[in-house]
Structures are given as structure tokens and as C-alpha cells.
Design a protein around this motif. Sequence first.
Motif, PDB file in Angstrom:
ATOM      1  N   LYS A 653       0.843  -1.185   0.000  1.00 55.08           N
ATOM      2  CA  LYS A 653       0.000   0.000   0.000  1.00 55.08           C
ATOM      3  C   LYS A 653       0.881   1.240   0.000  1.00 55.08           C
ATOM      4  O   LYS A 653       1.917   1.271   0.669  1.00 55.08           O
ATOM      5  N   ALA A 654       0.464   2.273  -0.770  1.00 55.89           N
ATOM      6  CA  ALA A 654       1.236   3.509  -0.826  1.00 55.89           C
ATOM      7  C   ALA A 654       1.207   4.214   0.521  1.00 55.89           C
ATOM      8  O   ALA A 654       0.188   4.228   1.218  1.00 55.89           O
ATOM      9  N   VAL A 655       2.330   4.790   0.895  1.00 58.70           N
ATOM     10  CA  VAL A 655       2.426   5.556   2.134  1.00 58.70           C
ATOM     11  C   VAL A 655       1.785   6.917   1.918  1.00 58.70           C
ATOM     12  O   VAL A 655       2.074   7.608   0.940  1.00 58.70           O
ATOM     13  N   ASP A 656       0.905   7.315   2.819  1.00 57.14           N
ATOM     14  CA  ASP A 656       0.223   8.602   2.696  1.00 57.14           C
ATOM     15  C   ASP A 656       1.237   9.743   2.642  1.00 57.14           C
ATOM     16  O   ASP A 656       2.202   9.775   3.423  1.00 57.14           O
ATOM     17  N   GLY A 657       1.000  10.665   1.698  1.00 53.71           N
ATOM     18  CA  GLY A 657       1.865  11.836   1.593  1.00 53.71           C
ATOM     19  C   GLY A 657       3.159  11.610   0.839  1.00 53.71           C
ATOM     20  O   GLY A 657       3.976  12.527   0.708  1.00 53.71           O
ATOM     21  N   SER A 658       3.373  10.411   0.305  1.00 56.60           N
ATOM     22  CA  SER A 658       4.633  10.114  -0.389  1.00 56.60           C
ATOM     23  C   SER A 658       4.556  10.410  -1.876  1.00 56.60           C
ATOM     24  O   SER A 658       5.565  10.271  -2.584  1.00 56.60           O
ATOM     25  N   GLY A 659       3.367  10.775  -2.353  1.00 55.19           N
ATOM     26  CA  GLY A 659       3.230  11.000  -3.785  1.00 55.19           C
ATOM     27  C   GLY A 659       3.397   9.730  -4.586  1.00 55.19           C
ATOM     28  O   GLY A 659       3.918   9.767  -5.714  1.00 55.19           O
ATOM     29  N   ASP A 660       2.963   8.607  -4.031  1.00 60.21           N
ATOM     30  CA  ASP A 660       3.091   7.296  -4.678  1.00 60.21           C
ATOM     31  C   ASP A 660       4.546   6.936  -4.955  1.00 60.21           C
ATOM     32  O   ASP A 660       4.848   6.214  -5.900  1.00 60.21           O
ATOM     33  N   GLU A 661       5.466   7.436  -4.132  1.00 54.82           N
ATOM     34  CA  GLU A 661       6.882   7.095  -4.274  1.00 54.82           C
ATOM     35  C   GLU A 661       7.318   6.038  -3.267  1.00 54.82           C
ATOM     36  O   GLU A 661       8.293   5.339  -3.484  1.00 54.82           O
ATOM     37  N   GLU A 662       6.610   5.916  -2.139  1.00 53.03           N
ATOM     38  CA  GLU A 662       6.984   4.969  -1.094  1.00 53.03           C
ATOM     39  C   GLU A 662       5.793   4.067  -0.759  1.00 53.03           C
ATOM     40  O   GLU A 662       4.643   4.508  -0.760  1.00 53.03           O
ATOM     41  N   TYR A 663       6.114   2.807  -0.444  1.00 53.84           N
ATOM     42  CA  TYR A 663       5.089   1.802  -0.185  1.00 53.84           C
ATOM     43  C   TYR A 663       5.480   0.965   1.023  1.00 53.84           C
ATOM     44  O   TYR A 663       6.673   0.805   1.332  1.00 53.84           O
ATOM     45  N   VAL A 664       4.473   0.428   1.685  1.00 54.97           N
ATOM     46  CA  VAL A 664       4.708  -0.442   2.824  1.00 54.97           C
ATOM     47  C   VAL A 664       3.971  -1.764   2.597  1.00 54.97           C
ATOM     48  O   VAL A 664       2.843  -1.774   2.081  1.00 54.97           O
ATOM     49  N   ALA A 665       4.639  -2.872   2.941  1.00 50.61           N
ATOM     50  CA  ALA A 665       4.020  -4.196   2.842  1.00 50.61           C
ATOM     51  C   ALA A 665       3.630  -4.663   4.234  1.00 50.61           C
ATOM     52  O   ALA A 665       4.435  -4.583   5.169  1.00 50.61           O
ATOM     53  N   THR A 666       2.407  -5.115   4.362  1.00 51.90           N
ATOM     54  CA  THR A 666       1.958  -5.677   5.633  1.00 51.90           C
ATOM     55  C   THR A 666       1.567  -7.131   5.444  1.00 51.90           C
ATOM     56  O   THR A 666       1.103  -7.535   4.379  1.00 51.90           O
ATOM     57  N   ASP A 667       1.765  -7.899   6.498  1.00 48.94           N
ATOM     58  CA  ASP A 667       1.412  -9.313   6.470  1.00 48.94           C
ATOM     59  C   ASP A 667      -0.102  -9.457   6.403  1.00 48.94           C
ATOM     60  O   ASP A 667      -0.837  -8.843   7.185  1.00 48.94           O
ATOM     61  N   ARG A 668      -0.586 -10.263   5.445  1.00 50.33           N
ATOM     62  CA  ARG A 668      -2.035 -10.404   5.254  1.00 50.33           C
ATOM     63  C   ARG A 668      -2.713 -10.999   6.485  1.00 50.33           C
ATOM     64  O   ARG A 668      -3.871 -10.675   6.787  1.00 50.33           O
ATOM     65  N   ALA A 669      -2.002 -11.852   7.189  1.00 49.12           N
ATOM     66  CA  ALA A 669      -2.619 -12.530   8.328  1.00 49.12           C
ATOM     67  C   ALA A 669      -2.558 -11.668   9.588  1.00 49.12           C
ATOM     68  O   ALA A 669      -3.575 -11.386  10.229  1.00 49.12           O
ATOM     69  N   GLY A 670      -1.360 -11.197   9.929  1.00 48.46           N
ATOM     70  CA  GLY A 670      -1.208 -10.464  11.184  1.00 48.46           C
ATOM     71  C   GLY A 670      -1.316  -8.967  11.064  1.00 48.46           C
ATOM     72  O   GLY A 670      -1.525  -8.272  12.062  1.00 48.46           O
ATOM     73  N   GLY A 671      -1.124  -8.420   9.854  1.00 44.84           N
ATOM     74  CA  GLY A 671      -1.228  -6.985   9.664  1.00 44.84           C
ATOM     75  C   GLY A 671      -0.012  -6.192  10.071  1.00 44.84           C
ATOM     76  O   GLY A 671      -0.025  -4.964  10.025  1.00 44.84           O
ATOM     77  N   HIS A 672       1.068  -6.864  10.500  1.00 46.75           N
ATOM     78  CA  HIS A 672       2.261  -6.112  10.902  1.00 46.75           C
ATOM     79  C   HIS A 672       3.103  -5.753   9.673  1.00 46.75           C
ATOM     80  O   HIS A 672       3.044  -6.422   8.643  1.00 46.75           O
ATOM     81  N   GLU A 673       3.895  -4.706   9.809  1.00 43.53           N
ATOM     82  CA  GLU A 673       4.720  -4.242   8.694  1.00 43.53           C
ATOM     83  C   GLU A 673       5.832  -5.251   8.410  1.00 43.53           C
ATOM     84  O   GLU A 673       6.534  -5.698   9.319  1.00 43.53           O
ATOM     85  N   ALA A 674       5.986  -5.592   7.130  1.00 42.93           N
ATOM     86  CA  ALA A 674       7.023  -6.541   6.742  1.00 42.93           C
ATOM     87  C   ALA A 674       8.182  -5.850   6.030  1.00 42.93           C
ATOM     88  O   ALA A 674       9.348  -6.095   6.352  1.00 42.93           O
ATOM     89  N   TRP A 675       7.856  -5.022   5.055  1.00 43.27           N
ATOM     90  CA  TRP A 675       8.903  -4.372   4.270  1.00 43.27           C
ATOM     91  C   TRP A 675       8.454  -2.971   3.864  1.00 43.27           C
ATOM     92  O   TRP A 675       7.269  -2.649   3.893  1.00 43.27           O
TER      93      TRP A 675
END
Length: 743
Positions: A653-675
Motif C-alpha cells: 500500500k502507498a504511504v500517505d503523503g509520499s506522492g506514490d513514491e513509497e510503499y509499505v508491505a503488511t502481512d495479510r494474516a497479522g497486519g504487521h509491517e514486513a517491508w
Amino acid sequence: MDAKTGDVGGCPVPHDGGVRALLGRTNKDWWPEMLATEILNPNGSTNPHGEDFDYAEAFNALDYNGLKADLTALMTDSQPWWPADYGHYGPFFIRMAWHAAGTYRTADGRGGANSGQQRFAPLDSWPDNGNLDKARRLLWPIKQKYGKNISWADLFILAGNVAIESMGGPVFGFGGGRADVFEPERDIYWGSEDKWVNQGVQTRIAPEHGFQQIEGPLAAIQMGLIYVNPEGPQGNPHDDAGMARDMKETFARMAMNDEETVALTAGGHTFGKAHGNGDPSTLGAAPAGSDLAAQGFGWVSGEAHGGIGEHTVTSGIEGAWTNVPNKWTENYFRLLLDYDYELVKSPAGANQWQPIDQKEEDMAPAAWDPNLKVPTMMTTADMQLKRDPAYRAISEKFRNDHEAFKDAFARAWFKLTHRDMGPKVRYLGPEVPAEDLIWQDPIPAGTMPSDADVKAVKDKIAASGLTVSQLIKAAWASASTYRKSDHRGGANGARVALAPQKDWDVNEPQLLAKVIDTLNGLRGSMSLADAIVLGGVVGLEKAGATNVPFTGGRGDATAEQTDADSFAVMEPEADAFRNYVGKKKLAVKTEEMMLDRASLLGLSVPEMVVLVGGLRVLGANHGERGHGHLTKRSGQLTNDFFVNLLDMTNVWKAVDGSGDEEYVATDRAGGHEAWRATRADLIFGSNAELRAVCEVYAEKGGEAKFAKDFVKAWTKVMNADRFDLAGSNAKASAASREPELAK
């Protein structure tokens, strides 16, 4: 297509982003009926001479003196189908050579005469190249005679040199070695306009619209021009300030300073004439859109006289600049500075300037009748050499010192026609000047270190405390400056340790200085250039790579051998290989900049993919940025980037305010940030072609292939500027100059 303006109307293909936005209009957009031969070359152009063809070897077997004699004879061998003005084709071939070379631009090194692109669209059909198709046809019997021993690219420039010599002008030298390509170079961005140059089209510098300089790497002021509109900005002959501004900006982007600009303009316009003594509305389409029966000829006149000789229309401007247009003289500056000029219209309706009360002896002969006298003329661009204070001072200097003018023109012409060839080691032939010129990026010859020296320095680097990340970053910063377009940059010379490269933000100056200081203390007699590349080898071996090749022999350039201003334009605004984006807002997407950089490095899609994936896990990101690292084994050469990017247990998912330049991956099961990642990371999973390559490296058993392929691609970049290792071109170049060197 409007024959007078060159206006082809609106482009029929939408251009609203993607790679098309990077490359601008394509040949198919301009000429929809053009035969699409690229379907036969999905993996790039095919050389009809064969993959093993060695142009340097062929050139060195050339009867060079015989070729020059044939070119000299051609200059006065006027043909009825395209008569020579004043009985001499010299000015025509000078224009051909000038326009072949004049597309060069410093920002990305693209354009120029290096591959004979003037034979292909869009260049063969630019309005500014009007009727140069006839010059190339006049050369065909000579090209046919000498065959593969002389490329079209070399022949264009050599014909220009011989033309100057045959009219008594000064020539500094000639270097061959421009191998032909056999299709248009489709990765060159020529601009986004949907109209060719005409008087109603906005120029690329329009302060009133917020355009303070030309966009990106472009160098010409409008689509379809080599430099500027000679009638004035947007055809306005009264805008002196704008005309001088356009000239200085465009010539500077083609590596010319004010003195070189004045010398080239005055020297080139000492010869020949402009053509506008007819009705431009009768001209047919440009070569790329011409009728099948025209056999590649363009701008064919529909008038009964055929539109040749006296009736020729090219630019629409009519007349010669000097009173002796087929000889080198001192008259250009005298006529420009001594006469007052008035604005007039040519027979074709173009704006030009004519001397007031011109003496008969200062008039020119008519190109078609030596017994008829006609007034000379100047363009609005010429008038700036008189009206602009800086240009005027140079013009006065050259008028009073003709020897200085001759030398300046000869050197500027040599630079114009050789600027895109790269280091002098690539030059071929007996007329290569002995003098080293600063714009050739001279590098002292290196010394090949012994195996024992290499091992000793490797051991010292390995024990120095420098990390894998630090060594990889320094080596990449040094070598990745190379660009195949004009063969500049690269690791040879170690210019990464000199201004301006050592201070580029992308190179992390403080960290780079630490690595270079350490290597300088360890390298002994080895060159710094070799030590930086060897440091990369050590870094890879620390990361688990095996069989990493190293070939020494690089030299170290000095600050005095480095044109800092010339290298400054090479500073990356973005470098996806290091996950770097500068502070400047980019006009195109980050991933498009990545493709451009990979293209300049001469990389294929798999090579780009494997290098990005490897550099990520090795810790080569700019600064401490962890985006795209995608590994828990930092500093190890693993395929983790590909495995984790393609892992479906995460959602991005795109990071808010990044202008679609930065993204964060979260684990589908636990929802914690992975990368975390950037656009330059996620494009490898988003784009189907890039993803297909990533899958090869993420598959079971793909890690060994990845490591092997990474080392191969890495070594290619490290050695990209080692023309001595390429063998034929550099070695044959030295052999071709042995008599000169012996002297």
C-alpha cells in the motif's frame, strides 16, 4: 503535412504517461503509413555485415587517400538532378556533416553523428534537414565503391572535412570509428510536441509561460530543429534578446561556449547559401512520408522546373552570407559588422536581413549564374553576432585576428563532429590529431598490476574494515557514470574522486571520501581507479560471490584533465540502482528514469533486473534507506529481493503523503509491517516483463543462477569504458596511428 510550415497537425496517438512520455513521439506517430520493420528485430537491430563484423579492422584496410581524392573530385562534379551551387557541393556537404553531428546533447550524450542516424526517421525528415537526402544520394557512388571499409557515419563527417579543405578552409583533423547502425535509435527522446517547427509553435524556452530553460536533455529550441529558428524565436525577427538567449542555451547544451558558437556560425556561414527562391507550397512530403515512387527522396517540388537549382526551397531563407560563397575568406565579419541591415522577406516569405546600399563588389554571384550579382543576407541568428554584447566582442576579435578565427573554427568544427565519439583511443585513421583536448576526457595510460600486487591489495582491502556496502557503493558510483551514447564516464580515470563527482549527493560524499582515503592508503603502486574496482570485487567476495573477474590497467585522471562543468551535467537526478531520488521534482516516473539509466549503461532487461536485485541486498541504497532491501541477510549476495517481492503473504500500500513514491508491505494474516519499498522496487513485481525475469531468480535453484548472472552484469558495468579490452577498436586505433606516434 503542410509543406511550408512542416505542420503535420495533431498527433493521432494519445500520450498520457508511461514509457511513451519518456520517449515522446514515435516515427509511427508522425508517419502512420511507415513500414514497421521493427517486428523483425524484437531483440534489437541486426547488422547485415554479421555479428562478428569488426568495423575498426575494415576501416584500417581502407584506401584512405583514394577515398579523400574521390570526395574532392565529387565536390565539383555537378549533377543535373541536383546542381551544385556555384559549381561546388562543398557547402552542401558541410551542412550535411554539421546536421549529422549537431543533434548531440551533453545531458544524456545522445544524438550526434556516431551511428549515421541521419539516414533514418525522424532525423532524415526533420524540417531543418530539408534536402539533405540529396547530399546522401550524391555520396552513394563513393559509399558503394568503398563498401564496408567506410561507414555512412564516418563518410558524412569526412565529406564535411574534405569540403572545407577543398574550399581553402582550416581543418584540425579527422578520426574515424563511427560504426553504422541499421535502424532508428528508438530510445532517444526528441520531445513531446505534436507539431514540427513553424512560426506559430511555442519554443522550449518561454519565460512568459514559466519555461525558463529547455526541458530535460533536449537541446534544440523546437521540434525538428538542430539548434534555433534562424528567423528568430517563433519566427519573430525583432526579439534580439530571445534570439541570443536561444543561441546560448542550445549551443551550451551541445557542449559549445560563446567563442565556439561564434566561430562555428561565422565559419559555417562563410560558405554557401540558404534556399528560398521558390514557392514552398509546392513541396511534397519529407522522405519518411514520401510516395513509393520517390524512392526515399523528400520535399519533391511539383513545379514544372522541378524545384532545383535557381528554384530550390529548403529553409525558405534565400541568399549567400558572403560575396565569395565557395571559398574560405575573411569577408563574413566584414560584411556583418560594416553594413547596416534592413529586414526583408525572401521570395518564399521568410524573414531575413539585407545590407543597406551594398556595394556591387560585396554582392554574391547567383548560385545558378556567376555573371549575375545578388545581395548577400544575414539571418536573425547571424545578427546576434553583431547585436549581443558578448558575441559582438568575440566577432570583433576574430575580425581583427583572422588566424585566431581560423584556429577557433577548426577546433570547434573538430569538437562538433567528434564530441560524441568518446576518448581518443576510439579514433581511427592517419589524421587523428596528436594533441589531447580537455573535452576528450583524457586519462593517463594505466599500468597492468601483477597478480601478486592484485592479491596483496585485495588482502589489505579485505582487512581494512570497509564493509560490503561501502565497497559496493564506491565501485558502483565510479563505474555507473558510463554511458554508451557518447562513451563518457566509467571507472577508468577514477574521476569519482575528483570534482564534481566526489560531491554529488547520489554518491554520499562523506562516505565516499572515507572509502577513497582508505583505498589510497592501501593501493601502493596500483592506480586508484583499479583499487576502487578491486574494492568492489572484495565486497562481492565478502558477500559470498565466487569467480569475480578483475582486469587492471586503468589510469588516474587529474583535476587538470577534467572539465568539471562538462561532467556536472551528468549528475543523476535519480538512480534506481541505488534507490535514489533527488530533491528536484521529476517530469517522468522513477521507473522510467531507471530504464533510461539502464539503456545508457547498455544493459538488457535481465541485466538490469539482476543488478537492481543484487544491489538491494548488498546494501547499496543511498544513505541508510532500507526501502527495497527485502532481506534478513544484509550484505550477502542472495536472491531474497526477488523471493520476498513475489511473496503473496504480503500486501502493498502507498504511504500517505509520499506522492506514490513509497510503499509499505503488511502481512495479510497479522497486519504487521514486513517491508518498505519504492516505485523502483515494486515495478519489478508490477510489470509483467520484469516480473517474468524476477520469477526465474526467485524459483527453486534460482539463487546460484542469480549470483552468477549478477557477477557477469556487474563486471560488464565495471569494464564498460575499457576500450582497450574490447580489442579491435582501441588496438586497431593505435595501430592505425603508428607512423604518427613514431614521429
